[in-house]
Motif scaffolding. Structure first.
Motif, PDB file in Angstrom:
ATOM      1  N   ILE B  45       0.838  -1.206   0.000  1.00  7.94           N
ATOM      2  CA  ILE B  45       0.000   0.000   0.000  1.00  7.94           C
ATOM      3  C   ILE B  45       0.868   1.250   0.000  1.00  7.94           C
ATOM      4  O   ILE B  45       1.915   1.291   0.648  1.00  7.94           O
ATOM      5  CB  ILE B  45      -0.899  -0.039   1.235  1.00  7.94           C
ATOM      6  CG1 ILE B  45      -1.879  -1.197   1.092  1.00  7.94           C
ATOM      7  CG2 ILE B  45      -1.640   1.257   1.422  1.00  7.94           C
ATOM      8  CD1 ILE B  45      -2.568  -1.540   2.356  1.00  7.94           C
ATOM      9  N   CYS B  67     -10.916  -1.674   7.075  1.00  3.02           N
ATOM     10  CA  CYS B  67      -9.935  -2.766   7.074  1.00  3.02           C
ATOM     11  C   CYS B  67     -10.444  -3.948   7.887  1.00  3.02           C
ATOM     12  O   CYS B  67     -10.734  -3.811   9.069  1.00  3.02           O
ATOM     13  CB  CYS B  67      -8.621  -2.274   7.661  1.00  3.02           C
ATOM     14  SG  CYS B  67      -7.391  -3.559   7.738  1.00  3.02           S
ATOM     15  N   PRO B  68     -10.570  -5.117   7.273  1.00  3.15           N
ATOM     16  CA  PRO B  68     -11.115  -6.271   8.003  1.00  3.15           C
ATOM     17  C   PRO B  68     -10.184  -6.796   9.081  1.00  3.15           C
ATOM     18  O   PRO B  68     -10.640  -7.497   9.986  1.00  3.15           O
ATOM     19  CB  PRO B  68     -11.353  -7.310   6.913  1.00  3.15           C
ATOM     20  CG  PRO B  68     -10.476  -6.910   5.799  1.00  3.15           C
ATOM     21  CD  PRO B  68     -10.309  -5.438   5.868  1.00  3.15           C
ATOM     22  N   VAL B  69      -8.913  -6.493   8.995  1.00  2.16           N
ATOM     23  CA  VAL B  69      -8.003  -7.026  10.012  1.00  2.16           C
ATOM     24  C   VAL B  69      -7.441  -5.928  10.904  1.00  2.16           C
ATOM     25  O   VAL B  69      -6.512  -6.161  11.653  1.00  2.16           O
ATOM     26  CB  VAL B  69      -6.851  -7.814   9.374  1.00  2.16           C
ATOM     27  CG1 VAL B  69      -7.374  -9.072   8.745  1.00  2.16           C
ATOM     28  CG2 VAL B  69      -6.112  -6.984   8.365  1.00  2.16           C
ATOM     29  N   CYS B  71      -5.574  -3.171  10.559  1.00  3.07           N
ATOM     30  CA  CYS B  71      -4.133  -2.962  10.618  1.00  3.07           C
ATOM     31  C   CYS B  71      -3.741  -1.523  10.322  1.00  3.07           C
ATOM     32  O   CYS B  71      -2.563  -1.222  10.265  1.00  3.07           O
ATOM     33  CB  CYS B  71      -3.403  -3.949   9.723  1.00  3.07           C
ATOM     34  SG  CYS B  71      -3.797  -3.792   8.023  1.00  3.07           S
ATOM     35  N   ILE B  72      -4.708  -0.642  10.113  1.00  2.27           N
ATOM     36  CA  ILE B  72      -4.354   0.761   9.868  1.00  2.27           C
ATOM     37  C   ILE B  72      -4.688   1.571  11.117  1.00  2.27           C
ATOM     38  O   ILE B  72      -5.767   1.422  11.686  1.00  2.27           O
ATOM     39  CB  ILE B  72      -5.146   1.332   8.680  1.00  2.27           C
ATOM     40  CG1 ILE B  72      -4.951   0.441   7.454  1.00  2.27           C
ATOM     41  CG2 ILE B  72      -4.719   2.745   8.365  1.00  2.27           C
ATOM     42  CD1 ILE B  72      -5.667   0.934   6.234  1.00  2.27           C
ATOM     43  N   CYS B  96      -1.723  -7.114   7.336  1.00  9.32           N
ATOM     44  CA  CYS B  96      -2.463  -6.751   6.125  1.00  9.32           C
ATOM     45  C   CYS B  96      -2.653  -7.974   5.231  1.00  9.32           C
ATOM     46  O   CYS B  96      -1.724  -8.750   5.015  1.00  9.32           O
ATOM     47  CB  CYS B  96      -1.684  -5.690   5.383  1.00  9.32           C
ATOM     48  SG  CYS B  96      -2.411  -5.249   3.828  1.00  9.32           S
ATOM     49  N   LEU B  98      -3.844  -7.579   2.131  1.00  9.31           N
ATOM     50  CA  LEU B  98      -3.835  -7.031   0.775  1.00  9.31           C
ATOM     51  C   LEU B  98      -5.183  -7.204   0.080  1.00  9.31           C
ATOM     52  O   LEU B  98      -5.252  -7.594  -1.074  1.00  9.31           O
ATOM     53  CB  LEU B  98      -2.724  -7.676  -0.054  1.00  9.31           C
ATOM     54  CG  LEU B  98      -1.319  -7.481   0.517  1.00  9.31           C
ATOM     55  CD1 LEU B  98      -0.328  -8.250  -0.303  1.00  9.31           C
ATOM     56  CD2 LEU B  98      -0.941  -6.029   0.582  1.00  9.31           C
ATOM     57  N   CYS B  99      -6.250  -6.922   0.840  1.00  6.27           N
ATOM     58  CA  CYS B  99      -7.571  -7.143   0.273  1.00  6.27           C
ATOM     59  C   CYS B  99      -8.030  -5.951  -0.541  1.00  6.27           C
ATOM     60  O   CYS B  99      -8.931  -6.071  -1.361  1.00  6.27           O
ATOM     61  CB  CYS B  99      -8.572  -7.416   1.379  1.00  6.27           C
ATOM     62  SG  CYS B  99      -8.752  -6.022   2.496  1.00  6.27           S
ATOM     63  N   MET B 101      -9.615  -3.294   0.565  1.00  7.60           N
ATOM     64  CA  MET B 101     -10.797  -2.619   1.099  1.00  7.60           C
ATOM     65  C   MET B 101     -10.492  -1.170   1.417  1.00  7.60           C
ATOM     66  O   MET B 101     -11.324  -0.288   1.233  1.00  7.60           O
ATOM     67  CB  MET B 101     -11.257  -3.311   2.380  1.00  7.60           C
ATOM     68  CG  MET B 101     -11.792  -4.694   2.170  1.00  7.60           C
ATOM     69  SD  MET B 101     -13.351  -4.592   1.345  1.00  7.60           S
ATOM     70  CE  MET B 101     -13.821  -6.295   1.384  1.00  7.60           C
TER      71      MET B 101
HETATM   72  S1  SF4 Z   1      -5.444  -4.045   2.049  1.00 11.21           S
HETATM   73 FE1  SF4 Z   1      -7.072  -4.793   3.384  1.00 11.21          FE
HETATM   74  S2  SF4 Z   1      -5.994  -5.624   5.105  1.00 11.21           S
HETATM   75 FE2  SF4 Z   1      -4.539  -4.327   4.070  1.00 11.21          FE
HETATM   76  S3  SF4 Z   1      -4.689  -2.382   5.044  1.00 11.21           S
HETATM   77 FE3  SF4 Z   1      -6.092  -2.325   3.341  1.00 11.21          FE
HETATM   78  S4  SF4 Z   1      -8.049  -2.967   4.158  1.00 11.21           S
HETATM   79 FE4  SF4 Z   1      -6.496  -3.533   5.665  1.00 11.21          FE
END
Ligand code: SF4
Ligand code: SF4
Lengths: 329, 176
Positions: B45, B67-69, B71-72, B96, B98-99, B101
């Motif tokens: 990112i 962010c589903p996990v 991490c931000i 992360c 890498l979705c 979202m």
């Molecule tokens: S890619 Fe997905 S997991 Fe990674 S920071 Fe963005 S929303 Fe969160």
């Protein structure tokens, strides 16, 4: 025969040399298998350790030796530690009767490139391959685990059934060469390798040795998809390594026997005998790997069906036909 | 005879695998050979800048919420001109997935996925990227987009002055 010091030295030399050759051969067969399987599957295979991955076997050995040697609590300790040796020793012992080349003239005497020319060579081989079953059976039984036990039961029944067709497929060879000694069998093929007279016996022998060294498509005792790792599920470290190396030594020894019985052993035009022998063994070993890269595993009932209802009767019929042919000739 | 058929099938299989020995392997030998990923690949990112060179991010927390996990993380701050920015902005790449979202949620197109995918570190703490590591000098995808040309008006520019926007109507002029 009186053993002089030279004889003993020669014998020890032969044994040490043979040992070194088999163990290195087995180690590199593992590497060859991994690389050839890789190529068969459009991959490259291990190529990182040393040039072309040639030091990979060394790395594997170091890994095996430094791993923790675990014995499950419920295991039968004595049998558990003996089983890998019982699997590997018969495989190595088989080499005692294999002539790898024409007799040489050395120090003014004739040196057979064979450790012992037993006059019951074929029987010796059959006996050893039956003893090898104990490694599988006891290894699975002693580890006291359901997967290992299932694997060893499968191993037992499979090896017993295929031993039969393997033995029967060798009978015509013995009938043709009129000897059980491997040196005589090779000599009998001076004009023509037996594969020409005995294609059916050759095919039966080939299938049986595939089953005998528990390779795909007959790897039911190991069957990693169903039984974790079959009879050696509970083994780790060097004990597992011994089973593993035993399997590859077995491949080499069965490949050499197949070339002795049917392809004329070390006989061949132009090239020196030892080279011919290695070429033939290499071809058979390649065949083993190639088949592994191609075929799926048989189901248990298919395996039994093939062994008992097809190969064994066919081998008996083959003996009968060979007998008629020899009588009428 | 079924057996002959079986033998034929086995030989066909063997011949197919044999031919594959001579095929070119598909393996990419990673550290030496690297695949060039397509432009829209969802790799690691970056935080981009608007065409004028200012940071796009307005610290709205939408990416962090999407962010589903989880991490931000960041902290919002406000500049002198009333424009918001992230005082710090942190992505934990060890979590992360890498979705994408976050990139989808971002109203300012600040947070974007780049085709760079080779980040691996020996220490897990090195996988935590701060704003300085994430911020790039370019605009990334959509090079002409500037959030403040479309919204957030009245903060950095007078109302009705951005393209496509009408000047605010004077209600008194509508009175009879
Ligand atoms: S890619 Fe997905 S997991 Fe990674 S920071 Fe963005 S929303 Fe969160
Ligand atoms: S990167 Fe985008 S979504 Fe995330 S805080 Fe900044 S402006 Fe909001």
């Amino acid at each position: 025969m009186i053993w002089t010091a030279t004889d003993i030295a020669l014998m020890i030399g032969k044994i040490v040399l043979l040992y070194a050759i088999i163990l290195t051969g087995a180690a590199y067969l593992v590497l060859a298998e991994r690389r050839i399987l890789g190529f068969l599957q459009d991959r490259i295979g291990p190529n990182r350790v040393g040039p072309f991955g040639l030091l990979q076997p060394l790395a594997d050995v170091i890994k095996m030796i430094t791993k923790e040697d675990m014995i499950p609590k419920a295991a039968d300790r004595l049998l558990f530690s003996m089983a890998p040796a019982m699997a590997a020793i018969p495989a190595i012992l088989t080499f005692a009767i294999i002539p790898v080349g024409a007799p040489l003239q050395l120090f003014g005497r004739q040196v057979n490139l064979q450790i012992a020319d037993l006059n019951v060579g074929v029987l010796f081989f059959m006996a050893l391959s039956s003893v090898a079953v104990y490694g599988v059976a006891l290894g699975g039984w002693a580890s006291n685990s359901k997967y290992a036990l299932l694997g060893s039961i499968r191993g037992l029944s499979q090896l017993i059934s295929y031993e039969l067709s393997m033995g029967l497929s060798l009978v015509p060879v013995v009938m043709l060469s009129k000897s059980l000694s491997l040196a005589d069998i090779v000599n009998a093929q001076a004009d023509m390798p037996f594969i020409v007279y005995q294609p059916v016996a050759f095919l039966i022998f080939l299938v049986s040795i595939l089953a005998e060294c528990r390779r795909i498509p007959f790897d039911l005792p190991e069957a990693e998809g169903e039984l974790v790792a079959g009879f050696h599920t509970e083994y780790s470290g060097m004990r597992f390594g011994l089973f593993f190396v035993g399997e590859y030594i077995n491949i080499i020894s069965l490949s050499s026997l197949a070339s002795l019985f049917f392809l004329g052993g070390w006989r061949g035009p132009l090239l020196p005998p030892i080279v011919w022998f290695f070429i033939k063994v290499g071809l058979f070993s390649f065949l083993f790997i190639w088949v592994r890269g191609t075929l799926p595993r048989l189901r248990y009932d298919q395996l039994m069906h093939l062994g008992w209802k097809f190969l064994t009767p066919l081998a008996l019929l083959n003996i009968l036909v060979t007998g008629w042919w020899l009588a009428l000739r | 005879m079924p057996i002959l058929n079986d033998i034929k099938e086995i030989l066909t299989g063997l011949s197919i695998t044999f031919r594959h020995i001579f095929r070119k392997p598909v393996t990419v030998q990673f550290p030496e050979e690297r695949r060039v990923m397509p432009e829209r690949f969802r790799g690691s990112i970056v935080l981009t800048r608007d065409p004028d060179g200012a940071e796009r991010c307005v610290a709205c927390y939408l990416c962090s919420g999407a962010c589903p996990v989880d991490c931000i993380s960041m902290a919002a701050a406000e500049g002198e001109n009333g424009r918001r920015y992230a005082a710090w902005f942190r992505i934990n790449f060890s979590r992360c997935i890498l979705c994408g979202m976050c990139a989808e949620a971002c109203p300012t197109l600040a947070i974007q996925m780049s085709p760079e995918m080779f980040h691996c570190k020996r220490q897990v703490m090195d996988m935590i990227y701060e704003k300085e590591d994430l911020l790039i000098d370019g605009t990334g995808k959509d090079p002409n987009y500037n959030f403040y040309r479309h919204a957030g008006t009245g903060v950095v520019q007078p109302r009705g002055s951005s393209p496509g926007e009408q000047a605010p109507a004077d209600p008194r002029s509508l009175l009879p």
